[in-house]
Design a protein around this motif. Structure first.
Motif, PDB file in Angstrom:
ATOM      1  N   ASP A 190       7.821  86.229  -2.173  1.00  9.90           N
ATOM      2  CA  ASP A 190       6.356  86.321  -2.100  1.00  9.90           C
ATOM      3  C   ASP A 190       5.896  87.734  -1.759  1.00  9.90           C
ATOM      4  O   ASP A 190       4.852  88.196  -2.242  1.00  9.90           O
ATOM      5  N   THR A 191       6.671  88.422  -0.938  1.00 10.50           N
ATOM      6  CA  THR A 191       6.287  89.791  -0.570  1.00 10.50           C
ATOM      7  C   THR A 191       6.310  90.711  -1.784  1.00 10.50           C
ATOM      8  O   THR A 191       5.400  91.522  -1.989  1.00 10.50           O
TER       9      THR A 191
ATOM     10  N   GLY B 143       2.825  90.668   5.661  1.00  6.77           N
ATOM     11  CA  GLY B 143       2.790  91.691   6.700  1.00  6.77           C
ATOM     12  C   GLY B 143       2.761  91.095   8.103  1.00  6.77           C
ATOM     13  O   GLY B 143       3.425  91.592   9.016  1.00  6.77           O
ATOM     14  N   GLN B 144       2.006  90.017   8.282  1.00  9.34           N
ATOM     15  CA  GLN B 144       1.959  89.372   9.594  1.00  9.34           C
ATOM     16  C   GLN B 144       3.292  88.718   9.943  1.00  9.34           C
ATOM     17  O   GLN B 144       3.745  88.758  11.092  1.00  9.34           O
ATOM     18  N   LEU B 145       3.929  88.113   8.951  1.00  9.04           N
ATOM     19  CA  LEU B 145       5.247  87.523   9.201  1.00  9.04           C
ATOM     20  C   LEU B 145       6.266  88.593   9.596  1.00  9.04           C
ATOM     21  O   LEU B 145       7.084  88.394  10.499  1.00  9.04           O
ATOM     22  N   ARG B 146       6.212  89.716   8.897  1.00  5.95           N
ATOM     23  CA  ARG B 146       7.135  90.800   9.234  1.00  5.95           C
ATOM     24  C   ARG B 146       6.873  91.339  10.638  1.00  5.95           C
ATOM     25  O   ARG B 146       7.808  91.628  11.391  1.00  5.95           O
TER      26      ARG B 146
ATOM     27  N   GLN C 297      12.302  90.137  17.416  1.00 10.35           N
ATOM     28  CA  GLN C 297      13.568  90.858  17.467  1.00 10.35           C
ATOM     29  C   GLN C 297      13.559  91.911  18.565  1.00 10.35           C
ATOM     30  O   GLN C 297      14.601  92.189  19.182  1.00 10.35           O
ATOM     31  N   GLY C 298      12.398  92.500  18.833  1.00  6.49           N
ATOM     32  CA  GLY C 298      12.314  93.451  19.935  1.00  6.49           C
ATOM     33  C   GLY C 298      12.590  92.800  21.289  1.00  6.49           C
ATOM     34  O   GLY C 298      13.315  93.358  22.134  1.00  6.49           O
ATOM     35  N   TYR C 299      12.038  91.612  21.520  1.00  8.77           N
ATOM     36  CA  TYR C 299      12.324  90.896  22.766  1.00  8.77           C
ATOM     37  C   TYR C 299      13.808  90.529  22.861  1.00  8.77           C
ATOM     38  O   TYR C 299      14.436  90.661  23.924  1.00  8.77           O
TER      39      TYR C 299
END
Length: 546
Positions: A184-185, A231-234, A241-243
């Motif tokens: 979809d992206t 974009g929001q999903l990414r 992933q940062g946490y």
């Protein structure tokens, strides 16, 4: 003495070459042919793919260019691949790219370069639209999963005679590589690429279809209604992933590497809101309040009896009413003072009240607060954190390693660390769960080291050496088992040379040679002129035999 000819002697002493000469020539020719074939086979280049899946027009242009440069080529895969020598692949690609080959798609804006004089505006518009479609198709073909693309544009012509102008639209046909697909992206990227390249074209009016007839842009449109866009999903994945990275980074020194697994689910708020507030508050302390404006008005007259008195108006301008005697009798001296007292007190009161008039107006600033609040897009609404820690390793006196579970106090400390790392908020509804359990480690797969004789470089080197050795073996086989036995056979079949005659035998040989020459001349004469021979025989018969 008869004349002796030397030619028969030479022919008898040295015979002319027969089967021996022919065999020697054939053997030499065969040897040369074998050597030439082996040399040509050893010099045959290794062909590699130059281009694959070329269109007919591009393939013809590339072949014509290769023929001009005297570069050998051949086809493979049923004509789907063009091959050239391996040592010239990169050079040919660069040289053909310098010539603009292969074009790899429809014509672009080069259509606008060779405009003829007197071209109509309609033809110019058609060429511009074709060029724009070609350039968009080339850009889309740059995607790794796209093998070919076609773009159709329906450009609206603006006019001043219509209130609502027609809207432009576009259709994109994608030919994907076998086994490849667009997510979809990527479909959304193609839609925005086309819409942003055409003036007045909205992304809603772009349709994307693959070679199977599947509508790809519909999935993107459905995902945009009430769902997160790519974009929001990414961004959500990046936050989670940062946490996870921070949790594993702080717990790895305590539990050891590969002994911590963490997962975080972040509930993000992507709504955009802006709040404006204007508040008025009363002045609680008038002494500290700021004065906005102040107005004082004072009015006064002179001393009492110096000016006109009484109530202003129409009554003061009328003449006084005649005095009337009271009905009830009273002493004249007593009634006069009581009647005159009110009339004298009224002007005095009026004069006193006029001298005391004073007006004062003070305006204070009113408290006012104006606040604009804009909510952060993508702010965290709630976090759910789950962490699993492996049992710690303990080594006893005998060197045996065992896995021991963590104590409740240690788990509580790890939970506190995790809460601090993720910014735990009870009011926000965050949850953090830390669990201690033994990990089940899979057995490590032992990858055998590739031996030297299986490595690609060694295989290529062995092929080259084997090719040269095979050529040498063929040459050696031809020399030892073909040429050498053939030469021996020819030498054995060669007749032995006859010895030259001695001087004593020379007259006899000369005489016999003369006789043989005479007989041969007689035969030749009989074949060429039989009449002469017939006359000679007739004379011999009719004569006396002399």
């Amino acid at each position: 003495m008869a004349e002796v000819s030397a030619q028969p002697l030479i022919q008898r002493a040295i015979p002319l070459p027969g089967s021996y000469g022919i065999g020697l020539i054939v053997t030499g020719a065969a040897a040369i042919a074998v050597l030439a074939a082996a040399f040509m086979w050893s010099q045959t280049p290794d062909y590699r793919v130059l281009y694959g899946n070329l269109s007919d027009r591009d393939g013809g242009a590339v072949i014509a260019s290769l023929q001009q440069m005297n570069v050998p080529y051949k086809f493979a895969d049923g004509g789907g691949a063009l091959l050239v020598p391996a040592n010239q692949v990169h050079e040919m690609r660069l040289r053909l790219a310098g010539q603009g080959l292969p074009k790899g798609g429809p014509a672009g804006f080069e259509l606008m370069e060779n405009q003829k004089f007197g071209t109509s505006q309609f033809a110019e518009q058609v060429n511009y639209q074709r060029g724009l479609e070609g350039e968009l198709a080339r850009s889309i073909q740059a995607l790794a999963a796209v093998q070919g693309a076609r773009v159709h544009l329906a450009l609206a012509k603006s006019t001043a005679f219509m209130r609502e102008q027609p809207k432009a639209s576009a259709s994109v046909l994608l030919n994907l590589h076998p086994g490849r697909r667009l997510d979809d992206t990527q479909v959304s990227a193609v839609v925005h690429l086309v819409s942003n390249s055409v003036p007045g074209l909205s992304a809603k009016n772009v349709t994307v279809v693959d070679q199977n007839g599947s509508l790809l842009s519909a999935e993107t449109a459905r995902s945009g209604r009430g769902a997160l866009d790519p974009g929001q999903l990414r961004y959500r994945q990046e936050v989670e992933q940062g946490y996870i990275s921070r949790i594993e980074a702080i717990l790895a020194p305590l539990a050891g590497p590969n002994n911590v697994r963490a997962q975080v689910t972040a509930d993000l708020d992507f709504s955009e809101s802006e709040h404006a507030e204007e508040t008025y508050k009363p002045n609680q302390n008038t002494q500290e309040a700021a004065v906005r404006s102040q107005q004082i008005s004072e009015a006064g007259t002179g001393a009492a009896g110096t000016g006109a008195g009484g109530v202003p108006g129409a009554l003061t301008n009328q003449p006084p009413v005649p005095a009337t005697a009271p009905i009830t009798g009273a002493a004249p001296g007593a009634a006069a003072p009581s009647a005159a007292a009110p009339s004298a007190a009224a002007p005095a009161a009026a004069a006193a009240s006029a001298n005391a008039r004073k007006d004062s107006t003070i305006n204070y600033e009113v408290d006012k607060t104006i606040k604009h609040t804009k909510q952060e897009v993508g702010r965290v609404k709630r976090l759910a954190v789950a962490v699993v820690v492996n049992h710690k390793s303990r080594t006893d006196a005998k060197g045996k390693v065992t896995q021991v579970a963590l104590s409740a106090a240690e788990v509580e400390k790890l939970t506190t660390l995790v809460k601090e790392v993720v910014g735990y908020s009870k009011e926000r509804g965050d949850t953090v769960s830390v669990m201690n359990s033994a990990f089940t480690t899979p057995e490590k797969e032992v990858i055998a080291e590739v031996p030297l004789w299986k490595q690609p470089g060694t295989i290529d080197l062995a092929k080259d050496i084997g090719k040269n050795v095979l050529v040498g073996a063929v040459l050696l086989f031809v020399v030892l088992f073909v040429l050498r036995p053939l030469l021996k056979t020819v030498a054995a079949a060669r007749p032995a040379p006859q010895p030259l005659p001695s001087p004593a035998d020379t007259p006899q040989l000369a005489q016999s040679g003369a006789i043989e020459n005479g007989v041969e001349r007689a035969r030749r004469l009989a074949r060429e002129d039989p009449k002469v021979v017939a006359n000679v025989v007739k004379e011999w018969v009719s004569g006396d035999g002399k």
